[in-house]
Design an enzyme around this catalytic site. Structure first.
Site, PDB file in Angstrom:
ATOM      1  N   GLU A  52       0.873  -1.235   0.185  1.00 34.34           N
ATOM      2  CA  GLU A  52       0.187   0.071  -0.098  1.00 34.34           C
ATOM      3  C   GLU A  52       1.097   1.465   0.037  1.00 34.34           C
ATOM      4  O   GLU A  52       0.377   2.424  -0.815  1.00 34.34           O
ATOM      5  CB  GLU A  52      -0.744  -0.131   0.846  1.00 34.34           C
ATOM      6  CG  GLU A  52       0.003  -0.019   2.943  1.00 34.34           C
ATOM      7  CD  GLU A  52      -0.532  -1.800   2.618  1.00 34.34           C
ATOM      8  OE1 GLU A  52      -0.105  -1.978   4.028  1.00 34.34           O
ATOM      9  OE2 GLU A  52      -0.269  -2.389   2.696  1.00 34.34           O
ATOM     10  N   HIS A 150       3.915   9.860  -5.918  1.00 34.11           N
ATOM     11  CA  HIS A 150       4.281  11.050  -5.050  1.00 34.11           C
ATOM     12  C   HIS A 150       5.799  10.571  -4.765  1.00 34.11           C
ATOM     13  O   HIS A 150       6.574  10.030  -5.159  1.00 34.11           O
ATOM     14  CB  HIS A 150       4.026  10.292  -3.186  1.00 34.11           C
ATOM     15  CG  HIS A 150       1.784  10.986  -2.927  1.00 34.11           C
ATOM     16  ND1 HIS A 150       2.489  12.079  -1.869  1.00 34.11           N
ATOM     17  CD2 HIS A 150       0.891  10.711  -3.790  1.00 34.11           C
ATOM     18  CE1 HIS A 150       0.495  11.992  -1.745  1.00 34.11           C
ATOM     19  NE2 HIS A 150       0.353  11.101  -3.048  1.00 34.11           N
ATOM     20  N   ASP A 155       7.247  16.747  -4.506  1.00 35.23           N
ATOM     21  CA  ASP A 155       6.110  17.582  -3.617  1.00 35.23           C
ATOM     22  C   ASP A 155       6.452  18.591  -2.992  1.00 35.23           C
ATOM     23  O   ASP A 155       5.760  19.785  -2.698  1.00 35.23           O
ATOM     24  CB  ASP A 155       5.740  16.451  -2.448  1.00 35.23           C
ATOM     25  CG  ASP A 155       4.498  15.416  -3.469  1.00 35.23           C
ATOM     26  OD1 ASP A 155       4.646  15.816  -4.719  1.00 35.23           O
ATOM     27  OD2 ASP A 155       4.462  14.817  -1.966  1.00 35.23           O
TER      28      ASP A 155
END
Length: 228
Positions: A52, A150, A155
């Site tokens: 995940e 990400h 970011d």
């Protein structure tokens, strides 16, 4: 004023249960202007990568296997961030992992008095709106089309642009360029007026002849609005 915009990627959500930092990206800003100086590293977490978490940032255990441990790069990181304010989105999360890694290698933790949380700033400025980094990029017109996963440095770069907007926008000052010349640290350039001879200010008052002509014109008006 120097500030560091930073972001981290991790193996999970809680450093206290064994999750580790696997990436950090830092952007240097001076007076809200990015100087071009960055710090970016991947770290071997010495553990597996939960599926995940990998779906979020795309960093596999195999990719990180030959990367340095955090302790191997901590001195360079500390030198880069110095004692300046640290800006992050949902900063408690990033500070938690940064300080956990610092503690594991015997370094002093970063005080929360240095924390600037753009999530808190966004909630104050836009109550009731969405406050994710994606949502803020959309609100302020920050291009994130290249962000498919990400990434700490990516970011941080997006957050730096959002932070400028949250704290006054691009017209916050006249420091619009960055001077990266010379051996010293990069710094914003400032507008410097040209030197030279200056003329004495001329008189702006009407002459007696001009006043007389003006009075004659006013007297010639039959239906002036101010007399009706």
């Amino acid at each position: 004023m120097r500030e560091i915009i930073f972001d981290t990627e991790t193996t999970g959500l809680d450093a206290k249960t064994g999750d580790r930092m696997v990436e950090i990206g830092c952007i240097e800003m001076v007076n809200r202007v990015a100087t071009g100086r960055t710090f970016h590293e991947y770290f071997n977490p010495d553990r597996d990568m939960p599926p995940e978490a990998e779906k979020v940032h795309g960093l596999s255990a195999a990719f990180l296997a030959d990367k340095p441990r955090f302790a191997e790069k901590v001195e360079a990181l500390l030198e880069f961030i110095g004692n300046d304010p640290l800006v992050a989105h949902n900063a408690q999360f990033d500070f938690g992992f940064l300080n956990h890694e610092l503690g594991l290698c015997g370094q002093v933790c970063v005080g929360e008095d240095r924390m600037i949380d753009t999530l808190v700033l966004a909630r104050r400025r836009h109550p009731g709106a969405k406050h994710s980094l994606d949502a803020l990029c959309s609100r302020y017109g920050v291009d994130r089309s290249h962000r498919t996963l990400h990434g700490a440095l990516l970011d941080a770069e997006l957050l730096a642009q959002v932070y400028v907007e949250l704290t006054g926008g691009r017209q916050i000052g006249l420091q619009l360029a960055v001077d990266n010349t010379g051996d010293g640290p990069a710094r914003p350039t400032r507008f410097v007026p040209k030197t030279g001879e200056y003329r004495a200010p001329r008189a702006h008052a009407a002459t007696a002849a001009e006043l007389a002509r003006h009075k004659a014109f006013i007297d010639s008006l039959d239906t002036a609005l101010w007399t009706s």
